[in-house]
Design a protein around this motif. Structure first.
Motif, short mmCIF file in Angstrom:
data_model
loop_
_atom_site.label_atom_id
_atom_site.label_comp_id
_atom_site.label_asym_id
_atom_site.label_seq_id
_atom_site.Cartn_x
_atom_site.Cartn_y
_atom_site.Cartn_z
N LEU A 193 -8.70 5.01 13.47
CA LEU A 193 -9.60 5.77 12.43
C LEU A 193 -8.47 6.38 11.72
N ASP A 194 -7.41 6.43 12.40
CA ASP A 194 -6.25 7.05 11.41
C ASP A 194 -5.65 6.18 11.14
N THR A 254 -6.85 3.42 9.72
CA THR A 254 -7.77 2.87 8.59
C THR A 254 -7.91 3.72 7.68
N LYS A 255 -7.58 5.09 8.00
CA LYS A 255 -7.62 5.56 6.95
C LYS A 255 -5.53 5.59 5.69
N ARG A 256 -5.13 5.44 6.39
CA ARG A 256 -3.87 5.81 5.95
C ARG A 256 -3.49 3.76 5.32
N TYR A 311 -9.24 7.65 17.63
CA TYR A 311 -8.68 7.77 16.76
C TYR A 311 -7.87 7.80 16.44
N ARG A 312 -7.01 7.04 17.24
CA ARG A 312 -5.07 6.48 16.87
C ARG A 312 -5.64 5.06 15.45
N ASP A 367 -15.91 12.58 13.80
CA ASP A 367 -15.45 13.60 14.99
C ASP A 367 -16.78 14.30 16.47
#
Length: 245
Positions: A75-76, A78-80, A72-73, A225
């Protein structure tokens, strides 16, 4: 680019020799978080003098909670920070032109260059959303655009592959194609489009409802998810696999 795809899919890449990589390698990547993957409980990397390291996972020791937290960290992050828009903004910031509205992209590479194409996509997405903004690129990578090569420019194919065309006619087609790039935006594809669902399923007589049902099922299976992704039993019960029920 494959590394971007792995991260964007919500998966953790395991770089067995990341600690030996120079600072310039994977410069934009969250290297500290990637190093955490090597020390997840149950994960072991054995070099043992072999040409290729061996990676093993002991399921009895593997900590799924720690894995999902790291996933999750990543992926976050990567999105940002790792989208094409984010990379493009980083390049503009580094060049001292954070608020640029006009960019010319030149490239000597005639074939596919995924790093360059990734940047071009980001610049187009970022700058063409600004008032008066546009990006002119002479890269002419058709896979980046929606409809940029739909029209028959006569000698376009010859120019793309090194042919000379026929004098002024070829030059006119070349100019028309380049000018067209002022107007096109990066390709915004849908899952429906990427699956070629209409053409592939129409060929076997599928109805519109059947095609949409198939796309809906695939979309659900691609949910990042894992807590929201359907289980095997739920997927098996999808209406596309059970017509008439």
């Amino acid at each position: 680019m494959r590394h971007y795809e792995i991260l964007a899919a919500g998966t953790i890449p395991l770089f067995v020799d990341l600690h030996d990589a120079p600072d310039e390698v994977l410069r934009m990547f969250p290297r500290r978080m990637l190093m955490e993957a090597r020390s997840l409980p149950g994960v072991s990397i054995v070099t043992d003098g072999a040409a290729e390291p061996t990676v093993t996972i002991d399921r009895s020791l593997f900590d799924e909670v720690a894995y999902l937290d790291l996933a999750y960290r990543l992926l976050d992050f990567t999105k940002r920070h790792l989208t094409s828009r984010s990379i493009a903004q980083y390049v503009l910031d580094t060049a001292g032109h954070s608020n640029a509205t006009k960019v010319l992209v030149l490239s000597s590479a005639s074939g596919e260059d995924y790093v360059r194409d990734f940047l071009v996509h980001g610049l187009k997405s970022l700058i063409q959303g600004r008032e008066g903004g546009y990006v002119v690129d002479v890269v002419r990578a058709p896979h980046l655009y929606e409809g940029a090569f739909d029209h028959d420019h006569g000698h376009e194919h010859d120019h793309e592959h090194g042919g000379g065309g026929d004098g002024d006619g070829g030059d006119a087609a070349e100019l028309e194609t380049i000018c067209q790039y002022l107007l096109v935006y990066p390709k915004r594809t849908s899952l429906y489009h990427r699956l070629h669902a209409h053409s592939n399923m129409n060929s076997v007589g599928s109805s519109t409802d059947e095609i949409n049902g198939f796309v809906d099922m695939v979309r659900s299976l691609l949910t990042l998810d894992p807590l929201l992704r359907p289980t095997a039993g739920e997927a098996k019960a999808h209406h596309w696999l059970n017509p008439g029920e």
